[in-house]
Scaffold this active site. Sequence first.
Site, PDB file in Angstrom:
ATOM      1  CB  SER A  70      81.836  50.272  36.051  1.00 34.01           C
ATOM      2  OG  SER A  70      82.611  49.374  36.814  1.00 34.01           O
ATOM      3  N   GLY A  71      83.159  48.177  33.622  1.00 30.61           N
ATOM      4  CA  GLY A  71      84.337  47.891  32.788  1.00 30.61           C
ATOM      5  C   GLY A  71      85.537  47.356  33.559  1.00 30.61           C
ATOM      6  CE  LYS A  72      83.919  46.002  39.379  1.00 34.40           C
ATOM      7  NZ  LYS A  72      82.553  46.329  38.966  1.00 34.40           N
TER       8      LYS A  72
ATOM      9  CD  GLU B 269      83.621  40.836  42.013  1.00 36.71           C
ATOM     10  OE1 GLU B 269      82.923  40.159  42.776  1.00 36.71           O
ATOM     11  OE2 GLU B 269      83.176  41.549  41.114  1.00 36.71           O
TER      12      GLU B 269
END
Lengths: 287, 256
Positions: free
Chosen positions: A44-46, A173
């Site tokens: 999603s582009g994180k 993360e």
Amino acid sequence: MVMGLIDLKNVTYTYPLADEPSIKDFTYSFEQGKFYAILGANESGKTTLCNIIRGFIPDFFQGELTGEVLFNQEPLSHYTLSELAPYMGYVFQNPFNQITGARDNVFEEIAYGLENLGVAKGDIEKQVKDIMEMTNIMSLADKNPFELSGGQQQRVAFASILALSPDIFIIDEPTSQLDPQESERIFDIIHQLKNAGKTIILVEHKIELISEYADEVLVLEEGRLICSGKKHDVLSDISLKERQIDLPETTLLADALRKAGYNIPEKLITKEEMKAALMAHIKGVSQ
Amino acid sequence: MGEITLPKNRITTLYPLTKCAFSLLIVLVAITTFNIYGKLAILAAINLLAALSGVWQLFNQRLFKSVGILIVLITLLQTFFYPGHDVLFALGRFTATREGLTFALKLGLNLANIGGAIIWLFTVTTEKDFVLALEKQGMSAKASYVVLSTLQMVPVLKKQSQLIMKAQSARGVETEGNVFVRAKAFVPTLIPLVLSSIQGTEERALTLEARGFSLDRPKTYYYDIHPEPRDKMLVTATGILAVAYVIGKVVYWLWV
């Protein structure tokens, strides 16, 4: 728009050889001292967004970047990647690749950034010891970083950035290879950083921890910012579930209870909030 | 790196560049000594130095592993194939000649002496100390990083390749057997290893930048080493000895 510490204005970025932009018309202002969590499905582009904020895009990764990225109201491109090191710390997703290979023990690995900044030897020793105690890795001090487990490497990588004490932490993360107890410890440290006035931009899937610690939440979908705001507003939005966004168990339970006819207050996202609401409900019923 | 603990004595605790100067002097003497007895004396001297450094056994193990097999091979080939008339013995169609054996011994001893000098240096000096000394002498931080990280990454990549090999084997790829079977298994092992290394290199470069690697300011060395007065004295003495040796050698050649 209020000017923040980091401002992105109409940012669109396309990787080389890619047909579609990975980030589309992104506008947001990150303020000092706040804890931002970035959510979104895979691809999603994180991470791309984190790379843009840290300046790795377009400095390291080529491609086409349009729009403005400002740091302290100054274009980010005015800084080299290394010049940003004392201001912006970046913890990458893969802990193995964050072991520099320049040092053969954990203590010196954590001290490496401080050495590059020219910090005095005595201060390095103190800072590194404090950080190692904080991250619970004191017992690893003499070990070769390459011989550690994934979880241990993740803590070393995080400690290496903590040691630099930057104003902004961009963390991708950080708990992917940690057990629940160590994940909680990392979030506790992040919370302490926030209390110390640091700005946190975190990509994380452990939604329960985000609901507890974050201030604001941004949701990305196919490179576009689809939702942002205070965590209670975003994480209680049940419609996000249909867009493959994980929501806290409390949000899901509250929705189920409401549908079953119970009078549950709006915007509950943590277990504590749910517990208080249920206790109030039970009390109301028994009276 | 750092797997073997060095004994601490007057030689091993010398500054790396002092030991490097000794090593270079030995190499200089080795390549300019043509007499076979002179070469043997140099080998004995290197062994004595290794013994005094407390690493004789380790030094000889490393010497044998690195150049030993090559020396044996060269000696055999040159003894039998170097042109000569003075036949020592014959093995079927091949004859061993004295000229061949002399040439082989000289070549082998040269290899042992030059290799020995370098192996002794890296047996009594950690790579970390050596690279740090070079960096403090003006070598670029990038070059020292490349050397140190390469030395660290070699065993890591070896482990990774073994892991990939096991994973491929678990998926039914034949990894055990003759040379051809192993060669066939090599490709599916090598591709993921190379690709993950390339990806890792990209992220590691960014990791370095995130830690201020390219900052244009004086760095601190948390782990640091300094030459002591005895090092300066020994390097000067070694330099004088080297110059005197070269002058002596030139004078000897001119006169004889």
